[in-house]
Scaffold this motif. Structure first.
Motif, PDB file in Angstrom:
ATOM      1  N   SER A 227      -8.145  -5.461   2.659  1.00  0.00           N
ATOM      2  CA  SER A 227      -7.885  -5.441   1.027  1.00  0.00           C
ATOM      3  C   SER A 227      -8.117  -6.727   0.302  1.00  0.00           C
ATOM      4  O   SER A 227      -8.190  -8.019   1.045  1.00  0.00           O
ATOM      5  CB  SER A 227      -6.429  -5.126   0.961  1.00  0.00           C
ATOM      6  OG  SER A 227      -5.879  -3.934   1.584  1.00  0.00           O
TER       7      SER A 227
ATOM      8  N   ARG B 167      -4.621  -4.006  -5.813  1.00  0.00           N
ATOM      9  CA  ARG B 167      -5.187  -4.095  -4.328  1.00  0.00           C
ATOM     10  C   ARG B 167      -6.368  -3.123  -4.285  1.00  0.00           C
ATOM     11  O   ARG B 167      -6.049  -2.034  -4.308  1.00  0.00           O
ATOM     12  CB  ARG B 167      -3.793  -3.757  -3.646  1.00  0.00           C
ATOM     13  CG  ARG B 167      -4.220  -3.928  -1.914  1.00  0.00           C
ATOM     14  CD  ARG B 167      -2.936  -3.936  -1.252  1.00  0.00           C
ATOM     15  NE  ARG B 167      -3.064  -4.224   0.087  1.00  0.00           N
ATOM     16  CZ  ARG B 167      -2.117  -4.969   0.778  1.00  0.00           C
ATOM     17  NH1 ARG B 167      -0.958  -4.882   0.384  1.00  0.00           N
ATOM     18  NH2 ARG B 167      -2.452  -5.378   2.082  1.00  0.00           N
ATOM     19  N   ASP B 168      -7.361  -3.528  -3.823  1.00  0.00           N
ATOM     20  CA  ASP B 168      -8.852  -3.079  -3.637  1.00  0.00           C
ATOM     21  C   ASP B 168      -8.964  -2.763  -2.171  1.00  0.00           C
ATOM     22  O   ASP B 168      -9.048  -3.944  -1.395  1.00  0.00           O
ATOM     23  CB  ASP B 168      -9.853  -3.312  -4.512  1.00  0.00           C
ATOM     24  CG  ASP B 168      -9.833  -3.345  -6.005  1.00  0.00           C
ATOM     25  OD1 ASP B 168      -9.355  -2.407  -6.369  1.00  0.00           O
ATOM     26  OD2 ASP B 168     -10.137  -4.474  -6.650  1.00  0.00           O
ATOM     27  N   LEU B 169      -9.103  -1.631  -1.645  1.00  0.00           N
ATOM     28  CA  LEU B 169      -8.789  -1.427  -0.309  1.00  0.00           C
ATOM     29  C   LEU B 169     -10.130  -0.669   0.281  1.00  0.00           C
ATOM     30  O   LEU B 169     -10.565   0.325  -0.371  1.00  0.00           O
ATOM     31  CB  LEU B 169      -7.846  -0.583   0.154  1.00  0.00           C
ATOM     32  CG  LEU B 169      -7.393  -0.162   1.593  1.00  0.00           C
ATOM     33  CD1 LEU B 169      -7.383  -1.143   2.412  1.00  0.00           C
ATOM     34  CD2 LEU B 169      -6.541   0.938   1.662  1.00  0.00           C
TER      35      LEU B 169
ATOM     36  N   ILE C 299       1.061  -1.310   0.028  1.00  0.00           N
ATOM     37  CA  ILE C 299      -0.128   0.030  -0.125  1.00  0.00           C
ATOM     38  C   ILE C 299       0.736   1.074  -0.015  1.00  0.00           C
ATOM     39  O   ILE C 299       1.492   1.425   1.089  1.00  0.00           O
ATOM     40  CB  ILE C 299      -0.853   0.048   1.392  1.00  0.00           C
ATOM     41  CG1 ILE C 299      -1.800  -1.138   1.268  1.00  0.00           C
ATOM     42  CG2 ILE C 299      -1.642   1.307   1.083  1.00  0.00           C
ATOM     43  CD1 ILE C 299      -2.881  -1.322   2.356  1.00  0.00           C
TER      44      ILE C 299
END
Length: 455
Positions: A181, A157-159, A30
């Motif tokens: 995530s 990476r979807d958070l 991240i």
């Protein structure tokens, strides 16, 4: 913090994009996801009090009261170039299209507490080189020397994150944010599967091409931060610490051999897993608030566990079969994903062009690559480098529109290698061909922010 609120309403500026992570660790870590950061070369630990603060320093959302929302979209063009040391080898480049990274955030006051939530693509990287599958092995020459180092790879990476901050008096605020995530990873590479003494080591007639595509549906993370902003000075200080659980990917796996003289594949419910340790990240910075100029300096250090330097896919239900009928389990396939301890120093200056309406920003950063020299690959390599950025931000009637652009120039370098052909038969192996790496990353994005209860 009356002084802080007044300063924020008059001169907070920033320029945007929804992610800067591709410049760090190929999307595995991240990064600075602030919509305000890219036009300032990633600087924002102190100055960002929007959705990006939930990743950088959640204490900073306490700078402003009221309810506000942000919507952003970024485009990331991640270019890498590699040229083998073999005489006559061409320069190979990334052929994947630009990636998009959206962000949606909302922040508001509930009594003495400031709360926030965001949904964002916190990291994205997509690289794909020319595929060798449609070319006859006898015609490869030096054009596909990279095939054992990596042909294609991507990380997304979807958070989702929620945070809370609280003021402690007029000068100090603390905050914490919790996140979850969803990680998607793909990797395509070749291995050499032959027998020393019978086959020429590295000859494409004995190539085995293998691909992985998997996810980790939930990776928890936490960020804690502090903001110190004395009301009687023009100086603000901030710091944060961020932790993320290790990534564990469950993946589909497929492989194909080179016929008629090369290996073939026997499968029975094939699957694969991959574990990647994540860093503990420390960030700190300071910001000077002048009447028409704002200057911010900052830095970060990502301490990565040593076992993240070399990662491997654990494969189940797959065997490689030689043309003579000899077979061996394809149980472990070294990945080209690699991480090391890394960091960056950043600086930005914001200048008011039209009082109360238009600001310009510029920034510079120097980063150390998150992959060591001898583990660089064309698909997951990170060279570090120099970043320059510019941007504009206009505010009127409770709305703020931001545009930003940044470019990172990698530090071109010749890289020897610890990577190998990874022969599953174990009867002959060699190092991946060495070469020269170069590249750049362009980022451009847009952000619309709205005060939902403007004065």
């Amino acid at each position: 913090m009356p002084y802080i609120l007044a300063v924020r309403s008059a001169c907070t500026i920033c320029v945007l994009i929804a992610t800067t992570a591709p410049a760090a660790a190929g999307g595995l870590v991240i990064g600075n996801t602030s919509p305000r950061a890219v036009g300032r070369a990633g600087t924002g630990v102190v100055g960002d009090d929007g959705g990006g603060a939930l990743v950088l320093n959640p204490a900073a959302i306490a700078r402003r009261e009221g309810w506000r929302a942000e919507l952003g979209l970024a485009f990331v063009d991640d270019e890498i170039a590699w040229q083998s040391d073999t005489a006559g080898a061409p320069v190979v480049r990334n052929q994947a299209p630009s990636s998009m990274a959206p962000q949606l955030a909302g922040i508001g006051s509930i009594g003495d507490w400031i709360v926030g939530a965001s949904v964002m693509t916190a990291a994205v990287s997509d690289r794909s080189l020319r595929r060798p599958r449609d070319i006859a092995p006898d015609e490869f020459g030096a054009a596909f020397d990279y095939r054992y180092a990596g042909i294609a790879g991507s990380v997304r990476r979807d958070l989702v994150t929620i945070g809370v901050a609280r003021r402690l008096g007029d000068s100090v605020a603390v905050g914490v944010a919790l996140g979850g995530s969803r990680i998607e990873i793909t990797e395509l590479r070749r291995m050499w599967a032959g027998f020393s003494g019978r086959d020429t080591i590295g000859a494409p007639q004995q190539d085995l091409e293998i691909s992985f595509a998997g996810t980790d549906a939930f990776v928890p993370s936490v960020v804690a931060g502090v903001l110190v902003a004395p009301a009687d000075t023009a100086l603000e200080l901030g710091a944060s610490i961020a932790w993320s659980q290790a990534i564990h990917v469950d993946a589909d796996v497929a492989a194909i051999g080179t016929r008629p003289l090369g290996p073939s594949i026997s499968t029975s419910e094939p699957a694969a897993t991959l574990d990647i340790a994540q860093p503990l990240t420390l960030r700190a910075g300071g910001r000077y608030l002048g009447e028409h100029v704002v200057v911010e300096l900052g830095g970060e250090l990502a301490r990565v566990p040593l076992d993240a330097a070399a990662t491997s896919w654990t494969v189940y239900g797959m065997r490689v079969v030689d043309r003579t009928g000899v077979d061996a389990p394809l149980a472990v396939v070294p990945s080209r994903i690699s991480l090391r301890t890394h960091g960056a120093v950043r600086g930005a200056v914001d200048v008011e062009l039209v009082r109360g309406f238009l600001w310009a920003t510029a920034g510079y950063a120097f980063s150390i690559g998150s992959v060591e020299r001898e583990r660089q690959s064309p698909v997951f390599g990170d060279l570090g480098g120099h970043t320059t950025a510019i941007g504009l931000e206009a505010s009127s009637g409770g709305f703020t529109f931001t545009f930003g652009w940044a470019r990172t120039w990698a530090i071109a370098r010749h890289a020897g290698t610890r990577l190998a052909l990874d022969n599953p038969f174990g009867t002959g192996d060699a190092a991946v061909p060495s070469g020269v790496y170069d590249g750049s990353i362009d980022q451009i994005g847009f952000l619309l922010a709205a005060e939902l209860d403007p004065p």
